[in-house]
Design an enzyme around this catalytic site. Sequence first.
Site, short mmCIF file in Angstrom:
data_model
loop_
_atom_site.label_atom_id
_atom_site.label_comp_id
_atom_site.label_asym_id
_atom_site.label_seq_id
_atom_site.Cartn_x
_atom_site.Cartn_y
_atom_site.Cartn_z
N HIS A 68 29.48 -33.78 53.95
CA HIS A 68 29.65 -34.23 52.56
C HIS A 68 30.73 -35.29 52.42
O HIS A 68 30.70 -36.08 51.47
CB HIS A 68 29.85 -33.04 51.63
CG HIS A 68 28.55 -32.35 51.35
ND1 HIS A 68 28.07 -31.34 52.15
CD2 HIS A 68 27.58 -32.62 50.44
CE1 HIS A 68 26.88 -30.99 51.71
NE2 HIS A 68 26.55 -31.75 50.68
N GLU B 241 14.62 -27.84 51.01
CA GLU B 241 15.57 -28.13 52.08
C GLU B 241 15.63 -27.00 53.11
O GLU B 241 16.35 -27.08 54.10
CB GLU B 241 16.96 -28.42 51.51
CG GLU B 241 17.52 -27.35 50.59
CD GLU B 241 18.86 -27.75 49.96
OE1 GLU B 241 19.53 -28.66 50.46
OE2 GLU B 241 19.24 -27.11 48.97
N ASP C 92 19.73 -31.01 54.72
CA ASP C 92 19.64 -29.62 55.18
C ASP C 92 18.31 -29.34 55.86
O ASP C 92 18.25 -28.55 56.79
CB ASP C 92 19.85 -28.67 54.00
CG ASP C 92 21.33 -28.47 53.70
OD1 ASP C 92 22.11 -28.39 54.67
OD2 ASP C 92 21.70 -28.43 52.52
N CYS D 141 16.26 -36.49 47.79
CA CYS D 141 17.65 -36.83 47.51
C CYS D 141 18.53 -36.68 48.74
O CYS D 141 19.72 -36.90 48.70
CB CYS D 141 18.19 -35.99 46.36
SG CYS D 141 18.06 -34.23 46.67
C1 PEP Z 1 20.31 -32.20 51.20
O1 PEP Z 1 20.50 -31.13 51.77
O2 PEP Z 1 19.56 -33.10 51.64
C2 PEP Z 1 20.99 -32.51 49.93
C3 PEP Z 1 20.68 -33.58 49.24
O3 PEP Z 1 21.97 -31.67 49.51
P1 PEP Z 1 23.42 -31.60 50.18
O4 PEP Z 1 23.57 -32.83 51.05
O5 PEP Z 1 24.42 -31.56 49.09
O6 PEP Z 1 23.37 -30.35 50.98
MG MG Z 2 21.46 -29.45 50.81
#
Ligand code: PEP
Ligand code: MG
Length: 564
Positions: free
Chosen positions: A185, A427, A451, A498
């Site tokens: 992140h 995910e 994920d 996303c």
């Molecule tokens: C993902 O897992 O692709 C996602 C967009 O959520 P995060 O990166 O916050 O886990």
């Molecule tokens: Mg995620």
Amino acid sequence: MKGIAVSPGIGIGKVFIKEELPEVERRTIENIENEIEKIENVFVEVEEDLKNLYEEKKIKLGEDKAQIFKAHLMILQDPEFSDRIRNNIKNEKMNAEYANKLVIDEFANMFESMDDEYFRQRALDIKDIGIRIKAKLLNINTSKLSEVKKGTIVIAKDLTPSDTAQLNEEYVNAIITEFGGETSHSAIIANTLGIPGVMGIKNITNEFKNDDLVIVNGNDGLIIKNPDIITLNRYEELLKEEKSEKELLKEMIGKETISLDGKKIEISANIASLKDIKNALDNDAEGVGLFRSEFIYMENTKLPAEEEQFEIYREVLKKFENKPVVIRTMDIGGDKEVSYLDFEKEMNPFLGYRAIRYCLDEIEVFKTQLKALLRASVYGKLRIMFPMISSMVELKKAKEIFEECKNELKEDNKIYSNDIEIGIMIEVPTAAIMSDKLAKEVDFFSIGTNDLIQYSTATDRMNANLKDLYTPYNPGVLRLINMTIENAHKEGIWVGMCGSVAGNQDLIPVLLAMGLDEFSMAPTTMLKSRKLINSLNIEELQNIKNRVLDAADKNEIKKILNIN
Ligand code: PEP
Ligand code: MG
């Protein structure tokens, strides 16, 4: 040196090393006078620093923002506080570092247990002063990340997502860390802020000292320490080219995103806080495809109240003026820690008690968020999304709680929109596999590749040693994505993405051919992606898509897509 390129762009600047402060141990001291003198000197130095910071920030950021340093100065000058430290040293023959720790812990605990939010917030100030004193006593430079000078390259063993969110993109030209990977992140936040980044370089903090000159290439992961003048000039040229390319892309602002054969696509932004809205709108986001609402929880000192959340959600919906805004209910856990939630230490935090699992257990916490969202929904076009769904049971339970929230609001005569789309993140592999069934229950899917790759290939997204296995080019991952899109369309719902793959210029044509409807990404890659999509004919991409889905391994896929 070479690491993993996690956020594109070139950064040139002077090194600032984020040093870690060690735990302090209690020692019995012989010479009390010396220890007292040591702490008195530190008090004077910290006072000086705070006064300078106040003056500096007052000029740069205004009196309002600078006041915090004045408040810290007042705490430091309060004899109630400093005498306690002195007395600990004198009476207990305790080393100054430990005497400081005890007093800070005592004061912080006292403030944290108060009912009033204002006083609870003061606990953070106390801890802040404690860190300044401790750092001086240990002779370690821990200037704060939010206080670095213009033209800085931040080097750290690890940057937490909250550390990264504090960075000012106008001051920080790049980041380099030892830990983390492309979809940690911290990397995601660096992307959102447009700060180039390289991660996964062992021992990086020992390779540099403060003020070394360094070039960071976030496009290929190369780090050049104290470059010669020819190299420096070359990279300065490249940096200029990057800037003019960015300027050129501005021609895409105001255009719609539409393939050559006429399919309208939505390109939206991933954001983590209200601060990111400007960047998203400046880059002409057609909406928000993912608001990582957990950052509201992470940047707080206690669970954010309904009213506080309502104001944040209302603000984002208003700013996007009826463009769709997908707000994901909180997805804490993994590398996103919330300091005030006392979770048990887990062996596998990414697989643990987190996100929707926590919300379905702590229903009141979940309801607070859902009610804040519902109340804000009348200010724009809200879409709500649940993270980490792995089974129908969870989805049905989440939807039930959502309905309960509506009823309770109705009883309280509070209004909400009846036009909120409900979606889930895909995910977890079982969600992708069961997407035919799940699609019957929601209005949309958003594929979270960060994920999905991690869980389907069983590779920790944070582990730099696994970077060759953690890849979207694994045909198994692409088949899961394709299957999800097909199943969604069979049920007549739209599908977005996303995860970071949505902004991957090599894969966008394949995703487009699979039928993906919405691409949500870091604001800085949106215009480039619009330009690419507007140059593609989806019909003509079917052959490439079929070959990719038929490939046996990532090397074959990279060959098909001409990636070296
Ligand atoms: C993902 O897992 O692709 C996602 C967009 O959520 P995060 O990166 O916050 O886990
Ligand atoms: Mg995620």
